[in-house]
Design a protein around this motif. Sequence first.
Motif, PDB file in Angstrom:
ATOM      1  N   ALA A 140       0.828  -1.210   0.000  1.00  0.00           N
ATOM      2  CA  ALA A 140       0.000   0.000   0.000  1.00  0.00           C
ATOM      3  C   ALA A 140       0.860   1.256   0.000  1.00  0.00           C
ATOM      4  O   ALA A 140       0.571   2.231  -0.715  1.00  0.00           O
ATOM      5  N   LEU A 141       1.928   1.250   0.776  1.00  0.00           N
ATOM      6  CA  LEU A 141       2.815   2.422   0.813  1.00  0.00           C
ATOM      7  C   LEU A 141       3.524   2.620  -0.522  1.00  0.00           C
ATOM      8  O   LEU A 141       3.718   3.755  -0.975  1.00  0.00           O
ATOM      9  N   GLY A 142       3.926   1.530  -1.165  1.00  0.00           N
ATOM     10  CA  GLY A 142       4.579   1.642  -2.463  1.00  0.00           C
ATOM     11  C   GLY A 142       3.660   2.245  -3.509  1.00  0.00           C
ATOM     12  O   GLY A 142       4.061   3.132  -4.281  1.00  0.00           O
ATOM     13  N   VAL A 143       2.415   1.790  -3.546  1.00  0.00           N
ATOM     14  CA  VAL A 143       1.446   2.334  -4.507  1.00  0.00           C
ATOM     15  C   VAL A 143       1.117   3.785  -4.173  1.00  0.00           C
ATOM     16  O   VAL A 143       1.008   4.630  -5.071  1.00  0.00           O
ATOM     17  N   ALA A 144       0.953   4.083  -2.886  1.00  0.00           N
ATOM     18  CA  ALA A 144       0.687   5.479  -2.502  1.00  0.00           C
ATOM     19  C   ALA A 144       1.819   6.390  -2.960  1.00  0.00           C
ATOM     20  O   ALA A 144       1.578   7.520  -3.410  1.00  0.00           O
ATOM     21  N   GLY A 145       3.048   5.913  -2.887  1.00  0.00           N
ATOM     22  CA  GLY A 145       4.185   6.726  -3.313  1.00  0.00           C
ATOM     23  C   GLY A 145       4.187   7.007  -4.799  1.00  0.00           C
ATOM     24  O   GLY A 145       4.380   8.151  -5.225  1.00  0.00           O
ATOM     25  N   VAL A 146       3.952   5.990  -5.624  1.00  0.00           N
ATOM     26  CA  VAL A 146       4.002   6.208  -7.069  1.00  0.00           C
ATOM     27  C   VAL A 146       2.830   7.065  -7.535  1.00  0.00           C
ATOM     28  O   VAL A 146       2.977   7.899  -8.440  1.00  0.00           O
ATOM     29  N   VAL A 147       1.667   6.926  -6.911  1.00  0.00           N
ATOM     30  CA  VAL A 147       0.530   7.773  -7.277  1.00  0.00           C
ATOM     31  C   VAL A 147       0.783   9.212  -6.834  1.00  0.00           C
ATOM     32  O   VAL A 147       0.482  10.164  -7.571  1.00  0.00           O
ATOM     33  N   ALA A 148       1.348   9.395  -5.646  1.00  0.00           N
ATOM     34  CA  ALA A 148       1.655  10.746  -5.175  1.00  0.00           C
ATOM     35  C   ALA A 148       2.642  11.436  -6.108  1.00  0.00           C
ATOM     36  O   ALA A 148       2.486  12.618  -6.445  1.00  0.00           O
ATOM     37  N   GLN A 149       3.655  10.715  -6.557  1.00  0.00           N
ATOM     38  CA  GLN A 149       4.629  11.308  -7.467  1.00  0.00           C
ATOM     39  C   GLN A 149       4.014  11.600  -8.824  1.00  0.00           C
ATOM     40  O   GLN A 149       4.356  12.593  -9.476  1.00  0.00           O
TER      41      GLN A 149
END
Length: 346
Positions: free
Chosen positions: A88-97
């Motif tokens: 979840a944190l990995g996906v949140a990071g790529v979407v945020a970027q």
Amino acid sequence: MLTTDRSAARAPVSVPTARRRVPPAVAVAGGVAALVVCAALSLALGARSIPLPTVIRALTGSDHGPDATVVTGLRVPRTVIGMVVGGALGVAGVVAQGVTRNPLASATTLGVNAGAGFAVVTAIFVLHLARPVEFMWFALAGAAGAAVLVHALARRPGDVDPVRLVLAGTVLTAVLASWTTALMLASQRTLDEARFWLAGSIADRELAVLVRVLPFVVVGMALAVVVAPSLNALALGDEAAHGLGVPVARIRVLGGSSVVLLAAASVAVAGPVPFIGLAAPHLVRPLLGTDHRRLVPACFVVGATLLLAADVLGRLIARPSELETGIVTAFLGAPLLAVLARRTAR
């Protein structure tokens, strides 16, 4: 003059070449293999190492000894939770970027984790909560409030400045961290309940906590998949995205909602684990390129792998005690942030 021209003619011409990337199938297979290895290590290693054959017998139900009980009762829930939280944190990071068009953006640098953490500590202080299963709604409210405030601070007429987003997130994180510390110092009970949770850890977490937050993770992942194609157009700039028919404002709202849901669910379960969301996209892009339709699932796998690796490392560093996962990721992630900031400045 003639000699110079001939020398220039004989000089080799440097032709830029495209960076050769790993075939997607190979990259995916490698990522899944790394995740399987980290999951196996998570089941086998800890205060007491358990042989892999014993782990396999415990998983198949053919062994019911003390070691098997440790595997099925403690390490399996911990490993499953680590995979979901890290993914979840990995996906949140790529979407945020992708939404902010800033390579330094993540739930940590945008203040979303800090907002969720502050809201949970406030709930512990005021409502005397004690179990992570009770934290979800407060984490969601804090994450959403932080995201809205950072967006408002970074907004300029007609657009949102990607640099100001990270600056606003950094400032908000510092402010909320000081307020959180003040609440903890004002109450010994709050300090006792919150200090280990704030360090970020998946130890001693029950699967009931994961079941409680799983719907939020599923919705956040679904939103990430929906906005992934549009994030490719958004990388070209707002005007170009508008020209391609992309509803920029709607995509930002949906992408931001995905980040808030995924980050809030992760914080509710494991506390604010930093830098997983920042690192995962930067590890995946050199292998798979910039197509978010590939980046989103790949970052889930890489984020899960990173968190499990950090958790296993934390168990081994201070054996027979443990170092919290969030401390390990912060120790390893801070140099990464410095390198990325320097590269972005260049």
